[in-house]
Design a protein around this motif. Structure first.
Motif, mmCIF file in Angstrom:
data_model
loop_
_atom_site.group_PDB
_atom_site.id
_atom_site.type_symbol
_atom_site.label_atom_id
_atom_site.label_comp_id
_atom_site.label_asym_id
_atom_site.label_seq_id
_atom_site.Cartn_x
_atom_site.Cartn_y
_atom_site.Cartn_z
ATOM 1 N N PRO A 1 -49.795 29.646 -9.869
ATOM 2 C CA PRO A 1 -49.846 31.243 -10.241
ATOM 3 C C PRO A 1 -50.558 31.922 -9.196
ATOM 4 C CG PRO A 1 -51.593 29.603 -11.122
ATOM 5 C CD PRO A 1 -50.579 28.828 -10.604
ATOM 6 N N PHE A 2 -51.049 31.430 -8.164
ATOM 7 C CA PHE A 2 -51.634 32.413 -7.038
ATOM 8 C C PHE A 2 -50.834 33.058 -6.343
ATOM 9 C CE2 PHE A 2 -55.153 28.892 -6.668
ATOM 10 C CZ PHE A 2 -56.366 29.787 -7.053
ATOM 11 N N VAL A 3 -49.591 32.781 -6.620
ATOM 12 C CA VAL A 3 -48.398 33.547 -5.922
ATOM 13 C C VAL A 3 -48.248 34.932 -6.356
ATOM 14 C CG1 VAL A 3 -45.806 33.712 -5.763
ATOM 15 C CG2 VAL A 3 -47.259 31.391 -5.334
ATOM 16 N N PHE A 4 -48.757 35.220 -7.663
ATOM 17 C CA PHE A 4 -48.572 36.406 -8.290
ATOM 18 C C PHE A 4 -49.822 37.373 -8.383
ATOM 19 C CE2 PHE A 4 -45.903 33.201 -10.329
ATOM 20 C CZ PHE A 4 -44.626 33.804 -10.053
ATOM 21 N N LEU A 5 -50.925 36.769 -7.520
ATOM 22 C CA LEU A 5 -52.116 37.508 -7.668
ATOM 23 C C LEU A 5 -52.404 38.183 -6.365
ATOM 24 C CD1 LEU A 5 -54.435 34.953 -9.335
ATOM 25 C CD2 LEU A 5 -53.069 36.671 -10.396
ATOM 26 N N PRO A 6 -52.613 39.504 -6.530
ATOM 27 C CA PRO A 6 -52.735 40.506 -5.082
ATOM 28 C C PRO A 6 -54.269 40.109 -4.417
ATOM 29 C CG PRO A 6 -53.577 41.635 -7.186
ATOM 30 C CD PRO A 6 -53.088 40.467 -7.617
#
Length: 396
Positions: A182-187
């Motif tokens: 889910p880190f992939v989608f966080l700015p």
């Protein structure tokens, strides 16, 4: 029965013979200069060499815990940074919250078209970005020995200690974030405190470093075929939205391409060739991409797993497969002024399934991408400002 057993034994013997032959061939190959580690996993000394331009921070989220793993070029081990204040559930909740914000942003843009003035709820964004700072970025910066009080650069780099307030983007340190799950989608690049009481430097990640994203460590490995592009030989391919893409018109494309031409016109380069795609077909663009060392797309982009791509003429897409099939020299810049070019796939969060990553794997040294949809009104301004600053805002 005896014949069947004999046949199975013969098959097993054949596989064993082939395995022995393969091992012998590999040993012969590895005795050749430059092939010592042929088909072997990279050792850590090779992996850490990828951090030649700045720390690489791998972010990992699991059911039990979240961690950051820092790779530095001159440190012979991975620096493990626990992230006790950030959990897999919190990351997933943040991802859902981000989707809500983006839907609201889309609604705001729709209302603005009809002349309605809509204001952003800054408090919600601050509540969203502050945990990214406290739970992820600050522990990493502390491990890298950034001093929030003194605003100094990390001790692990060769830079002098320079006050952040005096730094230009070219002087600042670089951090390469390699997120998973889910880190992939966080700015992560925007983490920080944005309340007015935190107006002084020291409370946002960009006070300390320029953030970039990488899908893998190996993407930063120095290529033996990499050559710097001479200043007098800039070949720019500008791909504007073709009228036959079957999608809504983007009025901002015309001024955006004009801004790019202005930047090139003011460039000190002695020789600049602008290769404009006239038809915008997949075949034409692929052919011109092999000639260009800088490509700028101003069109629609669609994130659709392995079918993700840039929308070109005749309702076709320049897909991930097309980009990965390119045979081009390493280096150069790909500026993707299109929606969702670095979004990723929710079903394949540990895989780099997006357009920006495909451009990196195709050999481009830097890629500018978008983590979500971009306003047609804002895209030309970003392109203009990024171009005038020498591409210092590149992220991938």
């Amino acid at each position: 029965m005896h014949r069947a057993t004999q046949t199975l034994q013969q098959e097993a013997d054949r596989h064993r013979t082939l395995a022995i032959e393969r091992d012998k061939l590999l040993q012969e190959i590895r005795r050749l200069p430059g092939f010592e580690r042929f088909l072997l996993p990279k050792d850590f000394s090779q992996l850490r060499a990828s951090a030649h331009s700045g720390p690489i921070v791998i972010l990992n989220a699991a059911e039990r815990r979240c961690d950051a793993l820092i790779v530095l070029a001159d440190v012979d081990h991975v620096i493990h940074v626990p992230l006790p204040h950030f959990t897999l559930k919190r990351a997933a909740d943040h991802q859902i919250l981000l989707k809500t914000f983006l839907r609201q942003a889309h609604a705001i843009r729709s209302d603005e078209r009809y002349g309605e003035i809509i204001t952003w709820d800054r408090g919600s964004w601050e509540t969203f970005l502050a945990p990214l700072w406290n739970g992820i970025v600050k522990p990493v910066l502390d491990a890298l020995a950034f001093s929030v009080r003194d605003l100094t650069l990390p001790r692990f780099t060769a830079h002098s200690l320079i006050e952040v307030s005096k730094q230009s983007p070219g002087d600042m340190s670089r951090i390469f974030w390699c997120p998973t799950g889910p880190f992939v989608f966080l700015p992560i690049h925007a983490a920080g405190f944005y309340d007015s009481q935190y107006s002084l430097p020291g409370h946002k990640v960009f006070d300390f470093a320029v953030s970039s994203y990488v899908p893998t460590l190996s993407i930063l490995a120095r290529s033996p075929t990499l050559h710097a592009v001479p200043n007098d030989d800039l070949r720019l391919l500008a791909v504007r939205q073709p009228p036959s893409d079957g999608l809504g018109q983007l009025p901002g494309v015309t001024p955006e391409i004009a801004y790019i031409k202005d930047v090139i016109r003011d460039s000190p380069s002695a020789h600049t060739t602008i290769l404009e795609s006239s038809l915008g077909t997949v075949e034409e663009v692929l052919g011109l991409m092999k000639e260009a060392n800088w490509v700028h797309f101003a069109c629609h982009g669609i994130q659709d797993g392995v079918d993700s791509g840039l929308c070109l003429a005749d309702k076709r897409r320049l897909t991930l497969r097309d980009m990965l099939s390119l045979s081009r020299p390493h280096g150069g810049l790909a500026f993707l002024s299109a929606c969702q070019t670095a979004t990723g796939d929710e079903d394949l969060t540990d895989e780099a399934v997006h357009i920006a990553a495909a451009m990196l794997f195709a050999g481009y040294g830097g890629v500018v991408g978008t983590m979500w949809s971009i306003s047609d009104r804002i895209a030309p301004v970003v392109a203009r400002d990024a171009g005038s600053s020498g591409g210092s805002t590149r992220v991938a």
